[in-house]
Motif scaffolding. Structure first.
Motif, PDB file in Angstrom:
ATOM      1  N   PRO A   1     -38.247 -16.755   5.675  1.00 64.16           N
ATOM      2  CA  PRO A   1     -37.744 -16.668   4.302  1.00 64.16           C
ATOM      3  C   PRO A   1     -38.738 -17.304   3.333  1.00 64.16           C
ATOM      4  O   PRO A   1     -39.231 -18.411   3.570  1.00 64.16           O
ATOM      5  CB  PRO A   1     -36.431 -17.469   4.364  1.00 64.16           C
ATOM      6  N   PHE A   2     -39.064 -16.582   2.269  1.00 68.77           N
ATOM      7  CA  PHE A   2     -40.092 -17.046   1.347  1.00 68.77           C
ATOM      8  C   PHE A   2     -39.774 -16.535  -0.050  1.00 68.77           C
ATOM      9  O   PHE A   2     -39.190 -15.456  -0.211  1.00 68.77           O
ATOM     10  CB  PHE A   2     -41.463 -16.514   1.784  1.00 68.77           C
ATOM     11  N   SER A   3     -40.136 -17.281  -1.074  1.00 71.85           N
ATOM     12  CA  SER A   3     -39.917 -16.846  -2.456  1.00 71.85           C
ATOM     13  C   SER A   3     -41.258 -16.728  -3.173  1.00 71.85           C
ATOM     14  O   SER A   3     -42.297 -17.113  -2.629  1.00 71.85           O
ATOM     15  CB  SER A   3     -39.012 -17.837  -3.197  1.00 71.85           C
ATOM     16  N   PHE A   4     -41.225 -16.191  -4.366  1.00 69.92           N
ATOM     17  CA  PHE A   4     -42.450 -16.080  -5.166  1.00 69.92           C
ATOM     18  C   PHE A   4     -42.123 -16.322  -6.631  1.00 69.92           C
ATOM     19  O   PHE A   4     -40.980 -16.154  -7.070  1.00 69.92           O
ATOM     20  CB  PHE A   4     -43.089 -14.700  -4.994  1.00 69.92           C
ATOM     21  N   VAL A   5     -43.111 -16.738  -7.395  1.00 75.14           N
ATOM     22  CA  VAL A   5     -42.989 -16.852  -8.847  1.00 75.14           C
ATOM     23  C   VAL A   5     -44.214 -16.189  -9.455  1.00 75.14           C
ATOM     24  O   VAL A   5     -45.283 -16.141  -8.835  1.00 75.14           O
ATOM     25  CB  VAL A   5     -42.907 -18.325  -9.323  1.00 75.14           C
ATOM     26  N   ILE A   6     -44.052 -15.646 -10.657  1.00 75.24           N
ATOM     27  CA  ILE A   6     -45.175 -15.008 -11.342  1.00 75.24           C
ATOM     28  C   ILE A   6     -45.408 -15.722 -12.666  1.00 75.24           C
ATOM     29  O   ILE A   6     -44.493 -15.848 -13.481  1.00 75.24           O
ATOM     30  CB  ILE A   6     -44.908 -13.508 -11.603  1.00 75.24           C
ATOM     31  N   GLU A   7     -46.630 -16.174 -12.875  1.00 78.05           N
ATOM     32  CA  GLU A   7     -47.017 -16.810 -14.133  1.00 78.05           C
ATOM     33  C   GLU A   7     -47.930 -15.869 -14.901  1.00 78.05           C
ATOM     34  O   GLU A   7     -48.587 -15.006 -14.307  1.00 78.05           O
ATOM     35  CB  GLU A   7     -47.744 -18.130 -13.873  1.00 78.05           C
ATOM     36  N   SER A   8     -47.975 -16.053 -16.219  1.00 77.24           N
ATOM     37  CA  SER A   8     -48.828 -15.185 -17.038  1.00 77.24           C
ATOM     38  C   SER A   8     -49.834 -15.992 -17.833  1.00 77.24           C
ATOM     39  O   SER A   8     -49.521 -17.073 -18.338  1.00 77.24           O
ATOM     40  CB  SER A   8     -47.973 -14.339 -17.995  1.00 77.24           C
ATOM     41  N   ASP A   9     -51.040 -15.443 -17.915  1.00 81.19           N
ATOM     42  CA  ASP A   9     -52.115 -16.044 -18.700  1.00 81.19           C
ATOM     43  C   ASP A   9     -53.221 -15.005 -18.809  1.00 81.19           C
ATOM     44  O   ASP A   9     -53.505 -14.315 -17.834  1.00 81.19           O
ATOM     45  CB  ASP A   9     -52.646 -17.312 -18.017  1.00 81.19           C
TER      46      ASP A   9
END
Length: 465
Positions: A79-87
């Motif tokens: 089980p794994f999650s992800f996040v997306i950042e913007s720049d």
């Protein structure tokens, strides 16, 4: 875990996840939406990814979030999650945020230097800019995508914006053209309507100037074509447009198009063009909300010689909902009348406003008029059902959900009472209709697909399609 090792671990995990994603989506989708993502860091339970804009981050998360999570978990083996950042700096090596328009022009950069005097693009209205485009929930994605096309061309290519008449598509497209031309005067920017493209194509055939025509439309840095749905049924024009599209796309230049329909909804459009149009980013502009309509009127009134009272702006924003164009037409009518009389002596009254706008309001009511019968037809066709499935006694899951959706739309888009709506659905009582409305409202909060379906059906019904 050090930053360096965290980044290395992120790169390896993302490489594995990308390999998995390549087998789950088509090649064009992978190149457009997943290749631009860069791995940033990884912990024991989470992968941090980066993209170049907030719009891109939100769009990928909403439309491909579930696929991303599945791929990351499969790559991690747990089980794994992800996040997306913007720049703006989060761009892989293959994508340049500052692509050059031509060999002898400066690269396109985000505005870090001293702004130059505005220069409008050929055939474009200089008043159409990003600064005076009113952004609301219904056009926010389209605005963000258009701004990206103007400041980092090629990120979304082609960019296809669709929506009903008078929603601001042309304003947005010409804002892209004006922005690019203002910041890069040497850039070759070509804006045309589909009808204009047709006329020039026909003239080139008559005058034996096909080579000049192709040079005019293909040797460009930015091509913008309005109303491409008018390609429908024109085989010769579609052939020419197909070749023009390929020439510009293969040269790595930006293409932007607008239409009143999605590519797949344009009847008589060749499959290869549908495929080309869908290979980039497709975004929709829907009917403006009350808040957006009021903000638009307030923005238009800034600096106007004739100032209309706020109560008149509120009245128009509430009564005219079909399009921004219709709303501005109503505003201009009041201003025209006020400029002919001395409103300091005889101020405009609400009864006068209602009288002046009476025919426009009647047209508005007729334009947005929707019947329960029409809703039944549209929902049934959308779900591949028969109208009698929705009004009958069958209770399979698909039919029950479609029936609740049709009841919800009937309650929101018609002035029929709960009792009358229930009768139209095979004699059901008002409590059933209330339950359906609340259920759909609740489901839209968590089900993005249902939310998009509701928006698409409302658009179709308001457009009279």
């Amino acid at each position: 875990m050090t930053t360096e090792s965290a980044h290395g671990g992120a790169s390896e995990l993302w490489r594995k996840a990308s390999s998995i994603l390549q087998n789950k989506v088509c090649r064009d989708a992978f190149q457009q939406y997943f290749q631009p993502i860069v791995p940033l860091a990884v912990t024991e339970t989470e992968l941090k990814l980066g993209v170049s804009s907030e719009f891109f981050a939100e769009w990928v998360a909403e439309n491909y979030g579930y696929l991303l999570k599945e791929a990351v978990e499969e790559a991690a083996g747990k089980p794994f999650s992800f996040v997306i950042e913007s720049d703006p700096g989060y761009l892989p090596p293959r994508l340049s945020p500052e692509p050059e328009f031509s060999a002898d022009t400066a690269p396109l950069r985000r505005e870090t230097s001293v702004p130059k005097a505005p220069v409008s693009a050929p055939n474009c209205n200089s008043r159409y800019t990003f600064e005076n485009f009113v952004v609301g929930e219904e056009n926010r994605y389209a605005f963000s995508a258009a701004h990206t096309a103007a400041t980092a061309p090629g990120t979304y290519n082609p960019l296809y914006v669709y929506g009903g008449t008078g929603m601001g598509k042309t304003h947005l497209m010409q804002a892209v053209a004006n922005h690019v031309k203002s910041n890069h005067p040497d850039a070759v920017v070509r804006y045309t309507t589909c009808e204009g493209f047709l006329n020039e194509y026909v003239d080139s055939l008559k005058n034996h100037t096909s080579a000049e025509f192709r040079d005019h439309f293909r040797n460009v840095d930015l091509l913008l074509v309005d109303d491409v749905h008018n390609l429908s049924g024109k085989e010769g024009l579609q052939e020419e447009f197909f070749n023009t599209f390929n020439a510009i796309y293969n040269a790595g230049k930006q293409i932007m198009m607008t239409s009143d329909k999605q590519p797949s909804e344009i009847k008589g459009l060749e499959a290869r063009l549908v495929s080309r149009f869908q290979s980039g980013l497709t975004v929709q502009i829907t009917t403006p909300s009350y808040e957006t309509r009021l903000a638009f009127l307030q923005m238009k009134q800034k600096g106007a010689l004739v100032q209309l009272p706020e109560e008149f702006l509120v009245y128009m924003a509430r009564r005219i909902s079909s399009s921004i164009r219709a709303l501005d037409g109503a505003r201009m009518r009041l201003i025209a009348y006020a400029s002919l009389v001395d409103t300091t002596v005889q101020p405009l009254t609400m009864p006068q406003v209602e009288s002046l706008l009476n025919d426009l309001l009647n047209e508005e009511a007729e334009r947005t008029k929707v019947s329960v019968d029409r809703i039944l037809e549209v929902v049934a066709a959308h779900r591949n059902l028969k109208v009698h499935d929705l009004t009958g006694s069958k209770r399979t899951r698909e039919i029950a959900e479609s029936r609740m959706l049709a009841m919800y739309l009937s309650r929101n888009l018609t002035d029929q009472s709960l009792k009358d709506i229930g009768q139209a659905f095979g004699g059901r009582n008002h409590a059933t209709v209330i339950h359906a409305v609340k259920q759909v409202e609740s489901d839209c909060q968590t089900n993005e697909e249902l939310k998009r379906t509701v928006i698409a059906l409302k658009r179709k019904l308001h457009a009279g399609e």
